[in-house]
Design a protein around this motif. Sequence first.
Motif, PDB file in Angstrom:
ATOM      1  N   PRO A   1      -4.544 -19.419  -7.252  1.00 61.12           N
ATOM      2  CA  PRO A   1      -4.014 -18.026  -7.540  1.00 61.12           C
ATOM      3  C   PRO A   1      -4.969 -17.058  -6.937  1.00 61.12           C
ATOM      4  N   VAL A   2      -4.109 -16.489  -5.669  1.00 58.91           N
ATOM      5  CA  VAL A   2      -4.752 -15.652  -4.754  1.00 58.91           C
ATOM      6  C   VAL A   2      -3.558 -14.299  -4.550  1.00 58.91           C
ATOM      7  N   ILE A   3      -4.022 -13.228  -4.247  1.00 55.58           N
ATOM      8  CA  ILE A   3      -3.074 -11.969  -4.132  1.00 55.58           C
ATOM      9  C   ILE A   3      -2.433 -12.233  -3.026  1.00 55.58           C
ATOM     10  N   THR A   4      -0.883 -12.031  -3.058  1.00 55.56           N
ATOM     11  CA  THR A   4       0.133 -12.217  -2.114  1.00 55.56           C
ATOM     12  C   THR A   4       0.898 -11.144  -1.945  1.00 55.56           C
ATOM     13  N   PRO A   5       1.265 -10.864  -0.767  1.00 55.15           N
ATOM     14  CA  PRO A   5       0.985 -11.349   0.506  1.00 55.15           C
ATOM     15  C   PRO A   5      -0.260 -11.194   0.908  1.00 55.15           C
ATOM     16  N   ALA A   6      -0.891 -11.721   2.089  1.00 53.17           N
ATOM     17  CA  ALA A   6      -2.188 -11.738   2.666  1.00 53.17           C
ATOM     18  C   ALA A   6      -2.351 -10.273   2.994  1.00 53.17           C
ATOM     19  N   GLY A   7      -3.446  -9.644   2.810  1.00 55.25           N
ATOM     20  CA  GLY A   7      -3.593  -8.300   3.332  1.00 55.25           C
ATOM     21  C   GLY A   7      -4.719  -8.450   4.518  1.00 55.25           C
ATOM     22  N   GLY A   8      -5.187  -7.325   4.686  1.00 60.33           N
ATOM     23  CA  GLY A   8      -6.450  -7.262   5.661  1.00 60.33           C
ATOM     24  C   GLY A   8      -7.778  -7.265   4.850  1.00 60.33           C
ATOM     25  N   LEU A   9      -8.834  -7.171   5.561  1.00 54.08           N
ATOM     26  CA  LEU A   9      -9.972  -7.179   4.739  1.00 54.08           C
ATOM     27  C   LEU A   9     -10.473  -8.516   4.405  1.00 54.08           C
ATOM     28  N   GLY A  10      -9.909  -9.291   3.376  1.00 58.56           N
ATOM     29  CA  GLY A  10     -10.301 -10.528   3.108  1.00 58.56           C
ATOM     30  C   GLY A  10      -9.151 -11.123   2.098  1.00 58.56           C
ATOM     31  N   ALA A  11      -9.645 -12.384   1.630  1.00 57.06           N
ATOM     32  CA  ALA A  11      -8.786 -13.167   0.824  1.00 57.06           C
ATOM     33  C   ALA A  11      -9.278 -12.760  -0.566  1.00 57.06           C
TER      34      ALA A  11
ATOM     35  N   GLY B   1       0.752  -1.380   0.001  1.00 50.03           N
ATOM     36  CA  GLY B   1       0.077   0.040   0.188  1.00 50.03           C
ATOM     37  C   GLY B   1       0.787   1.332   0.102  1.00 50.03           C
ATOM     38  N   ASN B   2       2.126   1.035   0.090  1.00 46.56           N
ATOM     39  CA  ASN B   2       2.917   2.390   0.287  1.00 46.56           C
ATOM     40  C   ASN B   2       2.751   3.440  -1.114  1.00 46.56           C
ATOM     41  N   PHE B   3       2.896   4.641  -0.458  1.00 47.74           N
ATOM     42  CA  PHE B   3       2.884   5.653  -1.290  1.00 47.74           C
ATOM     43  C   PHE B   3       4.290   5.766  -2.025  1.00 47.74           C
ATOM     44  N   ASP B   4       4.056   6.040  -3.527  1.00 50.93           N
ATOM     45  CA  ASP B   4       5.188   6.520  -4.315  1.00 50.93           C
ATOM     46  C   ASP B   4       5.772   7.777  -4.192  1.00 50.93           C
TER      47      ASP B   4
ATOM     48  N   ARG C   1      -4.157  12.408   0.321  1.00 52.67           N
ATOM     49  CA  ARG C   1      -5.063  11.469   0.859  1.00 52.67           C
ATOM     50  C   ARG C   1      -4.185  10.234   0.904  1.00 52.67           C
ATOM     51  N   ILE C   2      -4.025   9.771   2.301  1.00 50.31           N
ATOM     52  CA  ILE C   2      -3.299   8.367   2.403  1.00 50.31           C
ATOM     53  C   ILE C   2      -4.195   7.338   3.173  1.00 50.31           C
ATOM     54  N   GLU C   3      -4.388   6.381   2.215  1.00 46.89           N
ATOM     55  CA  GLU C   3      -5.605   5.419   2.933  1.00 46.89           C
ATOM     56  C   GLU C   3      -4.662   4.314   3.307  1.00 46.89           C
ATOM     57  N   ALA C   4      -4.926   4.146   4.578  1.00 48.82           N
ATOM     58  CA  ALA C   4      -4.294   2.653   5.447  1.00 48.82           C
ATOM     59  C   ALA C   4      -5.124   1.744   5.005  1.00 48.82           C
ATOM     60  N   GLY C   5      -4.452   0.618   5.013  1.00 47.14           N
ATOM     61  CA  GLY C   5      -5.037  -0.766   4.616  1.00 47.14           C
ATOM     62  C   GLY C   5      -5.503  -0.962   3.217  1.00 47.14           C
ATOM     63  N   THR C   6      -5.168  -0.258   2.316  1.00 45.52           N
ATOM     64  CA  THR C   6      -5.538   0.012   1.009  1.00 45.52           C
ATOM     65  C   THR C   6      -6.533  -1.020   0.567  1.00 45.52           C
ATOM     66  N   ASN C   7      -7.913  -0.716   0.465  1.00 44.43           N
ATOM     67  CA  ASN C   7      -9.010  -1.471   0.331  1.00 44.43           C
ATOM     68  C   ASN C   7      -8.943  -2.227  -0.959  1.00 44.43           C
ATOM     69  N   LEU C   8      -9.065  -1.246  -2.027  1.00 47.25           N
ATOM     70  CA  LEU C   8      -9.319  -1.926  -3.572  1.00 47.25           C
ATOM     71  C   LEU C   8      -8.037  -2.963  -4.112  1.00 47.25           C
ATOM     72  N   ILE C   9      -6.911  -2.719  -3.557  1.00 46.87           N
ATOM     73  CA  ILE C   9      -5.834  -3.606  -4.069  1.00 46.87           C
ATOM     74  C   ILE C   9      -5.476  -4.952  -3.118  1.00 46.87           C
ATOM     75  N   GLY C  10      -6.675  -5.167  -2.220  1.00 49.57           N
ATOM     76  CA  GLY C  10      -6.574  -6.381  -1.372  1.00 49.57           C
ATOM     77  C   GLY C  10      -6.215  -5.895   0.077  1.00 49.57           C
ATOM     78  N   GLY C  11      -6.547  -4.755   0.521  1.00 46.91           N
ATOM     79  CA  GLY C  11      -6.391  -4.339   2.065  1.00 46.91           C
ATOM     80  C   GLY C  11      -4.897  -4.371   2.463  1.00 46.91           C
TER      81      GLY C  11
END
Length: 482
Positions: free
Chosen positions: A343-353, A165-168, A188-198
Amino acid sequence: MAKVTFFSGQQLPLEMHKVRIIQKLNLLPIEQRRQAMAGAGYNTFLLQNADVFLDMLTDSGVNAMSDQQQAAMMIADDAYAGSATYTRLYDKLVELFGMTYFLPTHQGRAAEHILGKSLVKPGTYVPMNYHFTTSKAHVTEMGGEVLELITEAGLAVTSDELFKGNFDVAALRALIEDKGADAISYVRIEAGTNLIGGQPLSLANFRETTALCREYGILTVLDASLLADNLHFIKNREEQCRDMSIKQITAEIADLFDIIYFSARKLGFGRGGGICIRDEAIYKQMRALIPMYEGFLTYGGMSVREMEAITVGLDETMDEDMINQGPLFIEHMVNELDSRGIPVITPAGGLGAHVDAMRFLPHVPQQQYPAGALASALYIASGVRCMERGTLSEQRDPDGTEPMANMELVRLALPRRVFTLSQVNYAIDRISWLHQNRDLIGGLRFVEEPEILRFFYGRLEPIGDWVDQLVDAFRRDLGDSL
Ligand SMILES: *Cc1c(COP(=O)(O)O)cnc(C)c1O
């Protein structure tokens, strides 16, 4: 939650709470699940909750409350103005975030509405690590332009980067130097970036990004809706933060910002929202909008009962054993699926798999909505309801052409403190079964396509007879009853 080494050698999450109120669930037989999915037009949003076994649609407003939260709700002070409930919530926010001013709102997007109206000047930019649907809508509504400055790793489906989720920061510096600080309404900084997998940001990145903004006198705004997950990841993944308490990490992050807003449908295990503000002039400007759109200043559209629950919930958010339940279950799910070649998004984030439907169903073209088809197939095979995040969730261009999404994802949200490990294991098992039988799954097409937000209301049908084949295979392998 704790991660415990079992005698078998396995490391598994172990619940550090017990269940004291239960809700009975229905697991319909497969024939009825097939009928329910057809009745819902192969759109999981249109399923009745009574037909759903495990609801993994979202983490919003469906997190479990604790006994302490329920107890606090009984002492809510039901006054229109000057309620003691407000003071308790205010005091808790000052304790955690250290900002002098607070405005309550009925949910997160309402805070974004107030922010947009007060801060976004037409023709300016609002850079963010990544957008959230409602955050973007309120910026564009006011004539601002959202720019997403996420690091490259953030958009890679699989990666070893722990803070996707790091800002560039380099891109932000280049933008400021190119357009000038005045062209930016706020960052705006979004903690636990929702739409890219928490996916989380590191404390180091929070520091670097906000330091750059300070250098140029640019206002900094934190969307803290998914902060709890991000706090857990900072403590567990960032070497320098290992010995800090969650509360210390929270205070360090909060110190970096001018404004913090949140959806309490996620943060604080309740339902509501609000804006914490450091500067008096900005507070006064926003304050004028609260009675107009939300409610009086001491409730802002929230029920006082929910406010009491949020106050306690925010306190529980400072307890690592309370906030790690979601992330540890998600990590378990992601690792199990990954180890089975799914196939899953890795590494695991928050919010969901997040399952990558493009690679799960390579034979289904994007025009036939592979993520939507997989979500339907999963409900039929398990009674688990998840959400399509792919082409179906996109909107047609004005000329009618259909843009294809960058990713075709099926999101299995894990509402906080709600499910048990055996329920998570059941979902993993049924996804594995589907993966074994993935060749049977076909695509979908619209029979009723609304012009806006088609993913909420649209109705679809399977192309061909793949659903019949899938149900037959399920009966062959797993029997008829469940
Ligand atoms: C959910 C969410 C919002 C919007 O909050 P609501 O309470 O649903 O209106 C804003 N930002 C993020 C990051 C979210 O996850």
